[in-house]
Structure formats: C-alpha cells, structure tokens
Scaffold this active site. Structure first.
Site, PDB file in Angstrom:
ATOM      1  CE  LYS A  42      28.656  30.347  51.243  1.00 17.89           C
ATOM      2  NZ  LYS A  42      28.493  31.696  51.863  1.00 17.89           N
ATOM      3  CD  GLU A  98      37.233  25.915  42.820  1.00 16.85           C
ATOM      4  OE1 GLU A  98      36.021  26.120  42.986  1.00 16.85           O
ATOM      5  OE2 GLU A  98      38.076  26.065  43.733  1.00 16.85           O
ATOM      6  CG  ASP A 102      44.343  32.776  42.908  1.00 15.68           C
ATOM      7  OD1 ASP A 102      44.681  33.444  41.932  1.00 15.68           O
ATOM      8  OD2 ASP A 102      44.507  33.156  44.081  1.00 15.68           O
ATOM      9  CE  LYS A 130      42.277  35.396  39.570  1.00 15.84           C
ATOM     10  NZ  LYS A 130      42.357  36.142  40.841  1.00 15.84           N
ATOM     11  CG  PHE A 151      39.566  39.577  43.224  1.00 15.90           C
ATOM     12  CD1 PHE A 151      40.186  38.524  43.891  1.00 15.90           C
ATOM     13  CD2 PHE A 151      38.205  39.792  43.445  1.00 15.90           C
ATOM     14  CE1 PHE A 151      39.472  37.708  44.760  1.00 15.90           C
ATOM     15  CE2 PHE A 151      37.488  38.970  44.318  1.00 15.90           C
ATOM     16  CZ  PHE A 151      38.131  37.931  44.977  1.00 15.90           C
ATOM     17  CB  VAL A 152      37.254  37.734  37.928  1.00 15.60           C
ATOM     18  CG1 VAL A 152      38.200  38.299  36.892  1.00 15.60           C
ATOM     19  CG2 VAL A 152      37.671  36.329  38.344  1.00 15.60           C
ATOM     20  CG  ASP A 158      32.765  35.407  47.140  1.00 19.36           C
ATOM     21  OD1 ASP A 158      33.532  34.543  46.667  1.00 19.36           O
ATOM     22  OD2 ASP A 158      32.856  35.804  48.325  1.00 19.36           O
ATOM     23  NE  ARG A 164      29.088  33.389  46.950  1.00 18.28           N
ATOM     24  CZ  ARG A 164      30.318  32.892  47.060  1.00 18.28           C
ATOM     25  NH1 ARG A 164      30.942  32.432  46.001  1.00 18.28           N
ATOM     26  NH2 ARG A 164      30.916  32.857  48.232  1.00 18.28           N
TER      27      ARG A 164
HETATM   28  P1  IMP Z   1      43.322  28.686  45.302  1.00 15.53           P
HETATM   29  O1  IMP Z   1      43.377  27.706  46.409  1.00 15.53           O
HETATM   30  O2  IMP Z   1      44.269  29.829  45.530  1.00 15.53           O
HETATM   31  O3  IMP Z   1      43.491  28.065  43.931  1.00 15.53           O
HETATM   32  O4  IMP Z   1      41.930  29.384  45.407  1.00 15.53           O
HETATM   33  C1  IMP Z   1      40.835  29.052  44.676  1.00 15.53           C
HETATM   34  C2  IMP Z   1      39.627  29.741  45.267  1.00 15.53           C
HETATM   35  O5  IMP Z   1      39.896  31.114  45.530  1.00 15.53           O
HETATM   36  C3  IMP Z   1      38.486  29.735  44.296  1.00 15.53           C
HETATM   37  O6  IMP Z   1      37.641  28.651  44.553  1.00 15.53           O
HETATM   38  C4  IMP Z   1      37.794  31.039  44.572  1.00 15.53           C
HETATM   39  O7  IMP Z   1      36.798  30.856  45.547  1.00 15.53           O
HETATM   40  C5  IMP Z   1      38.844  31.939  45.150  1.00 15.53           C
HETATM   41  N1  IMP Z   1      39.327  32.901  44.151  1.00 15.53           N
HETATM   42  C6  IMP Z   1      40.523  32.925  43.541  1.00 15.53           C
HETATM   43  N2  IMP Z   1      40.636  33.951  42.691  1.00 15.53           N
HETATM   44  C7  IMP Z   1      39.462  34.596  42.746  1.00 15.53           C
HETATM   45  C8  IMP Z   1      38.939  35.754  42.064  1.00 15.53           C
HETATM   46  O8  IMP Z   1      39.577  36.395  41.210  1.00 15.53           O
HETATM   47  N3  IMP Z   1      37.667  36.105  42.406  1.00 15.53           N
HETATM   48  C9  IMP Z   1      36.929  35.442  43.320  1.00 15.53           C
HETATM   49  N4  IMP Z   1      37.372  34.349  43.964  1.00 15.53           N
HETATM   50  C10 IMP Z   1      38.627  33.931  43.684  1.00 15.53           C
HETATM   51 MG    MG Z   2      35.802  28.864  45.561  1.00 22.09          MG
END
Ligand code: IMP
Ligand code: MG
Length: 178
Positions: A42, A98, A102, A130, A151-152, A158, A164
C-alpha cells in the site's frame, strides 16, 4: 509534527519538487510508449497519486500487492503476491511505482514477475532509497532521493499500518518499536 516522529527527513515542499522532477523525466521518456504505472500496495499510493497528476503523457494505472514486513521493521526477504494485476500486460511498458527500496528483495522479485507476464519493458521508480541496506543489486531507473539507514514513516510509509497519512517523510522514534 506527529509525536511519534523524531524529525522530518523530507518535508512537503521537497517531496513536491522531487515528484515534479521525476514526472518530467518520465513524461519525456515515455512519449511514444504504452505506459502503465503499477503501484506496489500500500506504501506507494500517496506518491503514485501525486506523481500521476504531474505526468503529461497518456498512461494507465494498476496495483499489485506483495507481502510486506508484517508489523516489524526488518525485511524477511520472502515475497508473496497478495493481490495481482487486474489486466494483461503483454507489450505494455510497465513502470513500477514504489515508496522505498530497502534490501531490494521486493523489487527484484516484482521485476522478474512482471517481465515474465510479457511486458515490453519493466522499469522502476521509487521516491526513497536506503542504499546502505541493499542486499541485492537493483538498477533504479527513477529515484527521488537517497536516505540514511533510519526507519521512516509518512507519505504512504507505515509502521504497523500507522502513519501513512502524514504529509511528510519522518524518522520514527525508536521508543515506538524497541
Ligand atoms: P525491500 O524488499 O527490503 O526493498 O523492502 C521494501 C519495502 O519495505 C517497502 O516497500 C516498504 O514497504 C518497506 N520499508 C522499507 N524500509 C521502510 C521504512 O523505513 N519505513 C517503512 N517501510 C519500509
Ligand atoms: Mg511497500
């Protein structure tokens, strides 16, 4: 500012100018293409609705939902499709929208998944990244801004489904989750 927010990392004005810049680039690059914006639910909804208003070429939209963090702050690395696209994408130029990259696991999976459905192209647009947390190398075609390993919350992002609706991107107080 919300009481659970440590400080504001990207304020409303900065977000606006990042969105405008991204939309301009996208509008140039997709002039003669068959653009479909695919929002990852979301987290991308706020960003996507602002971004699409600034895109000046014809485009369609759809949404897909991959499994999320649950209620934690650390990625599990596992990705499942919870809600799929509502239309075929053969020959379509997909731009994944997106909120944040992360580890890169979610988008690596999504890119492969959407390519396998027959899209003409699959590119990635994210508001935040990040880089210090990357586990897999993933090319970002359109990037708003790189942020440190915090963590944002807000602007779609969220923690345990909260925050959100905040209009800015802020750092969540550690006391909220530790
Ligand atoms: P990845 O698969 O680790 O790249 O995760 C990406 C997803 O993790 C994003 O779509 C976010 O929903 C969530 N996410 C990663 N870092 C944060 C953060 O700092 N705050 C909130 N959601 C995050
Ligand atoms: Mg996400």
């Amino acid at each position: 500012m919300h009481k659970d927010c440590e400080y504001i990392l990207v304020d409303e004005q900065k977000i606006k100018s990042l969105v405008k810049e991204l939309a301009q680039k996208i509008s140039e690059d997709y002039k003669d293409k068959n653009l479909l914006l695919v929002g990852l639910l979301k987290g991308s909804v706020v960003f996507m609705s602002d971004l699409m208003k600034e895109i000046s070429v014809d485009c369609k939209i759809d949404f897909i939902c991959a499994s999320s963090y649950g209620t934690g702050t650390v990625s599990t690395g596992r990705v499942n499709i919870v809600k799929d696209l509502s239309q075929p994408i053969d020959g379509v130029d997909v731009l994944i929208i997106e909120d944040i990259i992360d580890s890169g696991n979610t988008l690596t999976f999504m890119k492969k998944y959407l390519s396998a459905k027959g899209a003409a192209s699959v590119k990635i647009c994210t508001l935040l990244s990040k880089p210090s947390r990357r586990e897999v190398d993933i090319p970002i075609d359109y990037l708003g801004i790189e942020i440190p390993d915090e963590f944002v919350i807000g602007y779609g992002l969220d923690y345990a489904e909260k925050y959100r609706n905040l209009p800015y991107v802020g750092v969540l107080k550690r006391s909220v989750y530790s």
